[in-house]
Design a protein around this motif. Structure first.
Motif, PDB file in Angstrom:
ATOM      1  N   TRP A   1     -25.659 -15.456  51.636  1.00 64.96           N
ATOM      2  CA  TRP A   1     -26.293 -16.637  51.063  1.00 64.96           C
ATOM      3  C   TRP A   1     -25.229 -17.469  50.358  1.00 64.96           C
ATOM      4  O   TRP A   1     -24.445 -16.944  49.588  1.00 64.96           O
ATOM      5  N   SER A   2     -25.220 -18.777  50.613  1.00 63.43           N
ATOM      6  CA  SER A   2     -24.292 -19.650  49.899  1.00 63.43           C
ATOM      7  C   SER A   2     -25.034 -20.597  48.968  1.00 63.43           C
ATOM      8  O   SER A   2     -24.415 -21.414  48.300  1.00 63.43           O
ATOM      9  N   SER A   3     -26.359 -20.496  48.912  1.00 64.20           N
ATOM     10  CA  SER A   3     -27.152 -21.177  47.889  1.00 64.20           C
ATOM     11  C   SER A   3     -28.463 -20.413  47.736  1.00 64.20           C
ATOM     12  O   SER A   3     -28.850 -19.636  48.589  1.00 64.20           O
ATOM     13  N   ARG A   4     -29.122 -20.657  46.623  1.00 65.84           N
ATOM     14  CA  ARG A   4     -30.368 -19.950  46.303  1.00 65.84           C
ATOM     15  C   ARG A   4     -31.563 -20.590  46.995  1.00 65.84           C
ATOM     16  O   ARG A   4     -31.583 -21.793  47.203  1.00 65.84           O
ATOM     17  N   LEU A   5     -32.556 -19.775  47.271  1.00 65.25           N
ATOM     18  CA  LEU A   5     -33.812 -20.284  47.812  1.00 65.25           C
ATOM     19  C   LEU A   5     -34.699 -20.717  46.647  1.00 65.25           C
ATOM     20  O   LEU A   5     -34.699 -20.073  45.599  1.00 65.25           O
ATOM     21  N   PRO A   6     -35.472 -21.808  46.810  1.00 64.53           N
ATOM     22  CA  PRO A   6     -36.339 -22.248  45.724  1.00 64.53           C
ATOM     23  C   PRO A   6     -37.506 -21.278  45.524  1.00 64.53           C
ATOM     24  O   PRO A   6     -38.026 -20.712  46.489  1.00 64.53           O
ATOM     25  N   GLU A   7     -37.914 -21.085  44.304  1.00 61.92           N
ATOM     26  CA  GLU A   7     -39.042 -20.211  43.966  1.00 61.92           C
ATOM     27  C   GLU A   7     -40.362 -20.838  44.416  1.00 61.92           C
ATOM     28  O   GLU A   7     -41.261 -20.146  44.869  1.00 61.92           O
ATOM     29  N   VAL A   8     -40.466 -22.166  44.287  1.00 57.13           N
ATOM     30  CA  VAL A   8     -41.685 -22.898  44.650  1.00 57.13           C
ATOM     31  C   VAL A   8     -41.278 -24.159  45.411  1.00 57.13           C
ATOM     32  O   VAL A   8     -40.282 -24.804  45.072  1.00 57.13           O
ATOM     33  N   ILE A   9     -42.075 -24.495  46.439  1.00 57.29           N
ATOM     34  CA  ILE A   9     -41.924 -25.798  47.104  1.00 57.29           C
ATOM     35  C   ILE A   9     -43.224 -26.548  46.832  1.00 57.29           C
ATOM     36  O   ILE A   9     -44.296 -26.147  47.291  1.00 57.29           O
ATOM     37  N   ALA A  10     -43.121 -27.610  46.046  1.00 57.47           N
ATOM     38  CA  ALA A  10     -44.287 -28.391  45.618  1.00 57.47           C
ATOM     39  C   ALA A  10     -44.858 -29.182  46.793  1.00 57.47           C
ATOM     40  O   ALA A  10     -44.175 -29.408  47.807  1.00 57.47           O
ATOM     41  N   PRO A  11     -46.105 -29.649  46.667  1.00 57.89           N
ATOM     42  CA  PRO A  11     -46.692 -30.490  47.713  1.00 57.89           C
ATOM     43  C   PRO A  11     -45.848 -31.741  47.966  1.00 57.89           C
ATOM     44  O   PRO A  11     -45.315 -32.327  47.034  1.00 57.89           O
ATOM     45  N   TYR A  12     -45.719 -32.104  49.205  1.00 56.70           N
ATOM     46  CA  TYR A  12     -45.002 -33.308  49.637  1.00 56.70           C
ATOM     47  C   TYR A  12     -43.566 -33.347  49.105  1.00 56.70           C
ATOM     48  O   TYR A  12     -43.081 -34.380  48.665  1.00 56.70           O
ATOM     49  N   SER A  13     -42.913 -32.187  49.139  1.00 50.08           N
ATOM     50  CA  SER A  13     -41.503 -32.101  48.739  1.00 50.08           C
ATOM     51  C   SER A  13     -40.803 -31.100  49.655  1.00 50.08           C
ATOM     52  O   SER A  13     -41.415 -30.567  50.578  1.00 50.08           O
ATOM     53  N   ALA A  14     -39.535 -30.864  49.383  1.00 50.79           N
ATOM     54  CA  ALA A  14     -38.743 -30.003  50.248  1.00 50.79           C
ATOM     55  C   ALA A  14     -37.978 -28.962  49.439  1.00 50.79           C
ATOM     56  O   ALA A  14     -37.647 -29.185  48.281  1.00 50.79           O
ATOM     57  N   GLY A  15     -37.714 -27.848  50.079  1.00 54.50           N
ATOM     58  CA  GLY A  15     -36.856 -26.813  49.527  1.00 54.50           C
ATOM     59  C   GLY A  15     -35.649 -26.652  50.425  1.00 54.50           C
ATOM     60  O   GLY A  15     -35.770 -26.707  51.653  1.00 54.50           O
ATOM     61  N   ASP A  16     -34.464 -26.479  49.834  1.00 50.37           N
ATOM     62  CA  ASP A  16     -33.212 -26.369  50.589  1.00 50.37           C
ATOM     63  C   ASP A  16     -32.484 -25.088  50.221  1.00 50.37           C
ATOM     64  O   ASP A  16     -32.494 -24.677  49.056  1.00 50.37           O
ATOM     65  N   TRP A  17     -31.793 -24.495  51.195  1.00 55.12           N
ATOM     66  CA  TRP A  17     -30.904 -23.359  50.966  1.00 55.12           C
ATOM     67  C   TRP A  17     -29.909 -23.286  52.107  1.00 55.12           C
ATOM     68  O   TRP A  17     -30.013 -24.028  53.077  1.00 55.12           O
ATOM     69  N   GLN A  18     -28.939 -22.386  51.967  1.00 59.54           N
ATOM     70  CA  GLN A  18     -27.891 -22.280  52.986  1.00 59.54           C
ATOM     71  C   GLN A  18     -27.389 -20.845  53.091  1.00 59.54           C
ATOM     72  O   GLN A  18     -27.318 -20.127  52.099  1.00 59.54           O
ATOM     73  N   SER A  19     -27.039 -20.471  54.317  1.00 57.34           N
ATOM     74  CA  SER A  19     -26.346 -19.207  54.561  1.00 57.34           C
ATOM     75  C   SER A  19     -25.118 -19.511  55.400  1.00 57.34           C
ATOM     76  O   SER A  19     -25.037 -20.554  56.045  1.00 57.34           O
ATOM     77  N   GLU A  20     -24.153 -18.590  55.360  1.00 56.85           N
ATOM     78  CA  GLU A  20     -22.921 -18.801  56.121  1.00 56.85           C
ATOM     79  C   GLU A  20     -22.374 -17.478  56.619  1.00 56.85           C
ATOM     80  O   GLU A  20     -22.751 -16.413  56.137  1.00 56.85           O
ATOM     81  N   SER A  21     -21.488 -17.582  57.602  1.00 57.27           N
ATOM     82  CA  SER A  21     -20.866 -16.391  58.170  1.00 57.27           C
ATOM     83  C   SER A  21     -19.966 -15.730  57.133  1.00 57.27           C
ATOM     84  O   SER A  21     -19.517 -16.356  56.183  1.00 57.27           O
TER      85      SER A  21
END
Length: 181
Positions: A98-118
């Motif tokens: 993981w190169s960034s954290r996953l969001p705990e909650v994704i609110a209505p009409y919004s987005a959650g972002d995260w990233q993984s890498e080799s």
């Protein structure tokens, strides 16, 4: 062929090309051993270290910076186009870190972002993340292999739809838009 005799205590002269070849071989061997020792990351129970400290265990390695130097990386954006909050369920990586954290909650009409890498020599990144909704889980999967094409999937509850945008290249960015509910 000229024979060189080396007496005990004397240094033997080596052609500069041969010395460079030996140095490069030693450096290459060290790099391979370091990659093997690093190994793949495993599943995580929670998306962030603070939640892990509260009783859950996070077992995947996590980096804080973007995957600029990674051979492969995948930035995932999950867009919630419903009128309900989604809560993090679980996430795991088959390959990579993981190169960034996953969001705990994704609110209505919004987005959650995260990233993984080799993480390692000639590897890619592959993973999945699940969010709980009022009607069932939303699960997205990504696979950005070192060799071959990137693949993605999205599984949603009945009454929902999922559409994927983009996602090609070695350092990919993919968007999943989920509607319904």
């Amino acid at each position: 062929m000229d024979a060189t005799v080396k007496r005990y205590g004397q240094r033997q002269r080596t052609a500069p090309g041969r010395r460079m070849t030996r140095c490069l071989a030693a450096a290459g061997a060290a790099l391979v051993l370091a990659a093997v020792a690093a190994g793949p990351a495993n599943a995580v129970a929670r998306p962030d270290a603070t939640a892990a400290g509260a009783g859950a265990t996070a077992t995947a390695e996590q980096q804080t910076g973007p995957g600029i130097l990674a051979a492969r990386s995948t930035h995932v954006r999950l867009v919630n186009l419903t009128d309900r909050h989604w809560t993090f369920g679980e996430a795991s990586l088959s390959h990579g870190i993981w190169s960034s954290r996953l969001p705990e909650v994704i609110a209505p009409y919004s987005a959650g972002d995260w990233q993984s890498e080799s993480n390692g020599v000639m590897t890619g990144t592959e993973g999945r993340a699940t969010y709980s909704t009022a009607n069932g889980p939303v699960e997205v999967r990504w696979n950005n292999p070192f060799v071959g094409s990137n693949t993605y999937s999205c599984r949603v509850p009945a009454g929902y739809s999922c559409e994927r945008f983009a996602g090609s290249g070695d350092n990919a960015s993919v968007t999943f838009e989920v509607r319904g509910g």
